[in-house]
Write a protein that holds these residues in place. Structure first.
Motif, short mmCIF file in Angstrom:
data_model
loop_
_atom_site.label_atom_id
_atom_site.label_comp_id
_atom_site.label_asym_id
_atom_site.label_seq_id
_atom_site.Cartn_x
_atom_site.Cartn_y
_atom_site.Cartn_z
N UNK A 62 -35.23 21.51 -19.90
CA UNK A 62 -35.50 20.48 -20.89
C UNK A 62 -34.19 19.80 -21.26
N UNK A 63 -34.24 18.88 -22.22
CA UNK A 63 -33.05 18.11 -22.57
C UNK A 63 -31.97 18.96 -23.21
N UNK A 64 -32.38 19.98 -23.95
CA UNK A 64 -31.37 20.88 -24.52
C UNK A 64 -30.62 21.60 -23.40
N UNK A 65 -31.38 22.11 -22.42
CA UNK A 65 -30.73 22.79 -21.30
C UNK A 65 -29.86 21.82 -20.51
N UNK A 66 -30.32 20.58 -20.36
CA UNK A 66 -29.52 19.58 -19.65
C UNK A 66 -28.22 19.31 -20.39
N UNK A 67 -28.27 19.22 -21.71
CA UNK A 67 -27.07 18.96 -22.48
C UNK A 67 -26.00 20.02 -22.22
N UNK A 68 -26.43 21.28 -22.19
CA UNK A 68 -25.47 22.34 -21.91
C UNK A 68 -24.93 22.27 -20.50
N UNK A 69 -25.81 21.99 -19.54
CA UNK A 69 -25.38 21.89 -18.15
C UNK A 69 -24.47 20.68 -17.95
N UNK A 70 -24.77 19.60 -18.63
CA UNK A 70 -23.93 18.39 -18.54
C UNK A 70 -22.51 18.68 -19.01
N UNK A 71 -22.39 19.35 -20.13
CA UNK A 71 -21.06 19.70 -20.63
C UNK A 71 -20.33 20.62 -19.66
N UNK A 72 -21.05 21.55 -19.08
CA UNK A 72 -20.43 22.45 -18.11
C UNK A 72 -19.92 21.69 -16.91
N UNK A 73 -20.73 20.77 -16.39
CA UNK A 73 -20.33 20.00 -15.21
C UNK A 73 -19.18 19.08 -15.53
N UNK A 74 -19.19 18.45 -16.69
CA UNK A 74 -18.08 17.58 -17.08
C UNK A 74 -16.77 18.37 -17.14
N UNK A 75 -16.86 19.58 -17.63
CA UNK A 75 -15.66 20.40 -17.75
C UNK A 75 -15.05 20.79 -16.43
N UNK A 76 -15.81 20.72 -15.35
CA UNK A 76 -15.29 21.10 -14.04
C UNK A 76 -14.81 19.94 -13.20
N UNK A 77 -14.76 18.74 -13.77
CA UNK A 77 -14.37 17.56 -13.01
C UNK A 77 -12.85 17.43 -12.91
#
Length: 272
Positions: free
Chosen positions: A165-180
């Motif tokens: 869901x969007x809450x899970x996406x928000x957490x995954x988005x932050x994780x992916x941004x942090x690895x860029x």
């Protein structure tokens, strides 16, 4: 439910606002304003940058990836099942040979990369809608998010890879941004995209505005990684441009706002 983080049958009938939430969002011409942002986000993953730099024609046709991506999104939103399968095969075929291992391992069919690219397209599409059109209701946002999984699954990404869901996406988005990490290849490709040469004259006229919007919509860390100079004056110009574009865009007839989607679909269907 918290919103995901933002900066803020073949059909002949016109694209209309009563389609599915995903189609209504993707059909807005404002989507074009976030194309550069989505691509620069994608390129900030060194694996994407390596694949694009070594297996595409950015130097001679820097807008090809953008137009291809738009065609893919519009067909997903408004195409028939046969059309979706066709465009997915085309994109998947183009990705089949995009792999390598030096100095960074990459494979365009890797699930993590498919998720990242799909996430940038979903996030940027919704961000442009909320910035230039209007905020989505909670129900619209939930339905748009659920339908957006097809951006990745049409290319073979397992449905389970798309956050629940969007809450899970928000957490995954932050994780992916942090690895860029913006690589030299990413900066080179971004330069070709943002300062194209082999494009119509009208594109040269609007590119300063596109560069300003693209830079302003990027997270500050990525903006710095791309070597983009950003001062308080740039920020003021960016905010002024957003206000003016929004004011004009919101009074345009719906048929005009969806013209890019209709023209792109017409060109795609002419190739069938």
């Amino acid at each position: 439910m918290a919103r995901a983080p933002h900066l803020l049958n073949r059909r002949s009938a016109p694209i209309a606002s009563d389609r599915s939430p995903f189609a209504a969002v993707a059909g807005e011409g404002a989507l074009l304003l976030g194309g550069g942002r989505a691509l620069l986000l994608q390129l900030a993953d060194p694996r994407v940058a390596a694949g694009v730099a070594r297996h595409s024609a950015f130097a001679t046709d820097p807008l090809k990836r953008l137009t291809g991506t738009l065609t893919y999104l519009y067909v997903l939103a408004f195409g028939t099942e046969a059309e979706i399968a066709r465009v997915a095969r085309s994109v998947g075929g183009a990705h089949r040979g995009v792999q390598g291992a030096d100095p960074v391992a990459y494979d365009a069919r890797d699930v993590d990369l498919q998720l990242w690219v799909a996430a940038t397209l979903y996030e940027s599409t919704v961000a442009m809608h909320e910035l230039f059109v209007r905020p989505l209701s909670e129900a619209e946002a939930d339905l748009t998010y659920a339908e957006s999984a097809r951006i990745g699954t049409a290319l073979g990404m397992p449905a389970a890879a798309w956050p629940a869901d969007r809450d899970a996406f928000a957490g995954e988005w932050e994780r992916m941004l942090g690895g860029l990490e913006v690589s030299d290849e990413a900066r080179s490709v971004a330069g070709a995209l943002m300062r194209p040469t082999a494009v119509p004259r009208v594109a040269h006229l609007i590119m300063p505005v596109i560069r300003l919007l693209t830079a302003g919509m990027l997270p500050p860390e990525l903006r710095a990684g791309y070597g983009i100079r950003w001062t308080p004056r740039h920020q003021l110009r960016y905010e002024r441009a957003i206000r003016r574009i929004r004011a004009v865009y919101r009074v345009l007839p719906h048929r005009f706002r969806t013209l890019p989607a209709r023209l792109t679909l017409r060109r795609f269907r002419a190739t069938l």
